[in-house]
Scaffold this motif. Structure first.
Motif, PDB file in Angstrom:
ATOM      1  N   GLY A 133      -7.505  39.825  72.531  1.00 35.40           N
ATOM      2  CA  GLY A 133      -7.951  40.495  71.307  1.00 35.40           C
ATOM      3  C   GLY A 133      -7.612  41.968  71.218  1.00 35.40           C
ATOM      4  O   GLY A 133      -7.849  42.594  70.182  1.00 35.40           O
ATOM      5  N   ASP A 134      -7.058  42.533  72.282  1.00 33.34           N
ATOM      6  CA  ASP A 134      -6.718  43.960  72.249  1.00 33.34           C
ATOM      7  C   ASP A 134      -5.652  44.285  71.209  1.00 33.34           C
ATOM      8  O   ASP A 134      -5.656  45.373  70.629  1.00 33.34           O
ATOM      9  N   LEU A 135      -4.740  43.354  70.963  1.00 30.42           N
ATOM     10  CA  LEU A 135      -3.674  43.622  69.995  1.00 30.42           C
ATOM     11  C   LEU A 135      -4.244  43.809  68.590  1.00 30.42           C
ATOM     12  O   LEU A 135      -3.805  44.692  67.855  1.00 30.42           O
ATOM     13  N   VAL A 136      -5.244  43.034  68.228  1.00 28.28           N
ATOM     14  CA  VAL A 136      -5.898  43.183  66.926  1.00 28.28           C
ATOM     15  C   VAL A 136      -6.450  44.603  66.795  1.00 28.28           C
ATOM     16  O   VAL A 136      -6.277  45.258  65.760  1.00 28.28           O
ATOM     17  N   GLU A 137      -7.083  45.085  67.853  1.00 27.16           N
ATOM     18  CA  GLU A 137      -7.669  46.432  67.836  1.00 27.16           C
ATOM     19  C   GLU A 137      -6.599  47.516  67.772  1.00 27.16           C
ATOM     20  O   GLU A 137      -6.757  48.502  67.043  1.00 27.16           O
ATOM     21  N   GLU A 138      -5.542  47.357  68.533  1.00 30.82           N
ATOM     22  CA  GLU A 138      -4.464  48.354  68.524  1.00 30.82           C
ATOM     23  C   GLU A 138      -3.777  48.400  67.167  1.00 30.82           C
ATOM     24  O   GLU A 138      -3.441  49.475  66.672  1.00 30.82           O
ATOM     25  N   LEU A 139      -3.573  47.247  66.559  1.00 34.44           N
ATOM     26  CA  LEU A 139      -2.972  47.208  65.228  1.00 34.44           C
ATOM     27  C   LEU A 139      -3.889  47.874  64.212  1.00 34.44           C
ATOM     28  O   LEU A 139      -3.430  48.602  63.321  1.00 34.44           O
ATOM     29  N   LYS A 140      -5.192  47.646  64.348  1.00 36.19           N
ATOM     30  CA  LYS A 140      -6.163  48.269  63.441  1.00 36.19           C
ATOM     31  C   LYS A 140      -6.050  49.792  63.510  1.00 36.19           C
ATOM     32  O   LYS A 140      -6.119  50.465  62.481  1.00 36.19           O
ATOM     33  N   LYS A 141      -5.865  50.348  64.713  1.00 34.51           N
ATOM     34  CA  LYS A 141      -5.710  51.805  64.875  1.00 34.51           C
ATOM     35  C   LYS A 141      -4.494  52.324  64.122  1.00 34.51           C
ATOM     36  O   LYS A 141      -4.448  53.492  63.753  1.00 34.51           O
ATOM     37  N   LEU A 142      -3.496  51.447  63.911  1.00 30.13           N
ATOM     38  CA  LEU A 142      -2.278  51.831  63.192  1.00 30.13           C
ATOM     39  C   LEU A 142      -2.388  51.574  61.694  1.00 30.13           C
ATOM     40  O   LEU A 142      -1.442  51.795  60.950  1.00 30.13           O
ATOM     41  N   GLY A 143      -3.540  51.066  61.267  1.00 34.57           N
ATOM     42  CA  GLY A 143      -3.714  50.733  59.863  1.00 34.57           C
ATOM     43  C   GLY A 143      -3.110  49.391  59.492  1.00 34.57           C
ATOM     44  O   GLY A 143      -2.837  49.131  58.322  1.00 34.57           O
ATOM     45  N   ILE A 144      -2.908  48.541  60.488  1.00 31.86           N
ATOM     46  CA  ILE A 144      -2.344  47.208  60.258  1.00 31.86           C
ATOM     47  C   ILE A 144      -3.433  46.179  60.507  1.00 31.86           C
ATOM     48  O   ILE A 144      -3.991  46.108  61.587  1.00 31.86           O
TER      49      ILE A 144
END
Length: 158
Positions: A133-144
């Motif tokens: 689930g870390d990828l979901v969080e990292e993408l969220k930080k990028l506005g994705i």
């Protein structure tokens, strides 16, 4: 994620549904590819490439035609999350880029993924981030917004 080097910019050709230099392959909407370019030091050029877009992938082949299983896996993970707007650099078209990105990141393998100018890792790391689930969080930080969030929402309403 680890920090990245300097702030130099590099020129890169942005192609949308166009022909890729040397490859003749058409890309999906939002995916860009760049040729090797000229001028500047290798580290400065690479620094510019990894910082030019929110999501940058150095792979063998193109997103539409990956040339190895690991590159294909990275492309598929990004597709699962609905990431369509990213820069993709085919290291098979440029031996200097292929070795240079390995030296730049101090990571010996391709593919390599960068988020917001910072090196994330290769296929194994991206797969692990996808699974936990870390990828979901990292993408969220990028506005994705990950498409997997919408998928879970749809499943919950059934």
């Amino acid at each position: 994620m680890s920090g990245s080097l300097g702030r130099a910019a590099a020129a890169a050709a942005v192609l949308r549904w166009g022909r890729v230099a040397g490859g003749g392959v058409r890309l999906a909407p939002g995916v860009r590819a760049a040729g090797s370019g000229a001028g500047g030091g290798q580290a400065e050029r690479l620094d510019g490439l990894v910082k030019k877009d929110k999501v940058v992938v150095f792979l063998k082949g193109t997103p539409e035609r990956p040339q190895c299983g690991f590159s294909n896996a990275v492309v598929q993970i990004l597709r699962l999350h609905g990431v369509r707007d990213y820069a993709a650099y085919n290291v098979l078209d440029d031996p200097e880029l292929r070795q240079g990105i390995k030296d730049y990141s101090n990571w010996p393998t391709i593919p390599q993924v960068y988020l917001n100018g910072e090196f994330v890792g290769g296929c194994d790391i991206l797969l692990q981030m996808h699974q936990n689930g870390d990828l979901v969080e990292e993408l969220k930080k990028l506005g994705i917004r990950s498409a997997l969030l919408d998928e879970k929402k749809d499943e919950g309403s059934k």
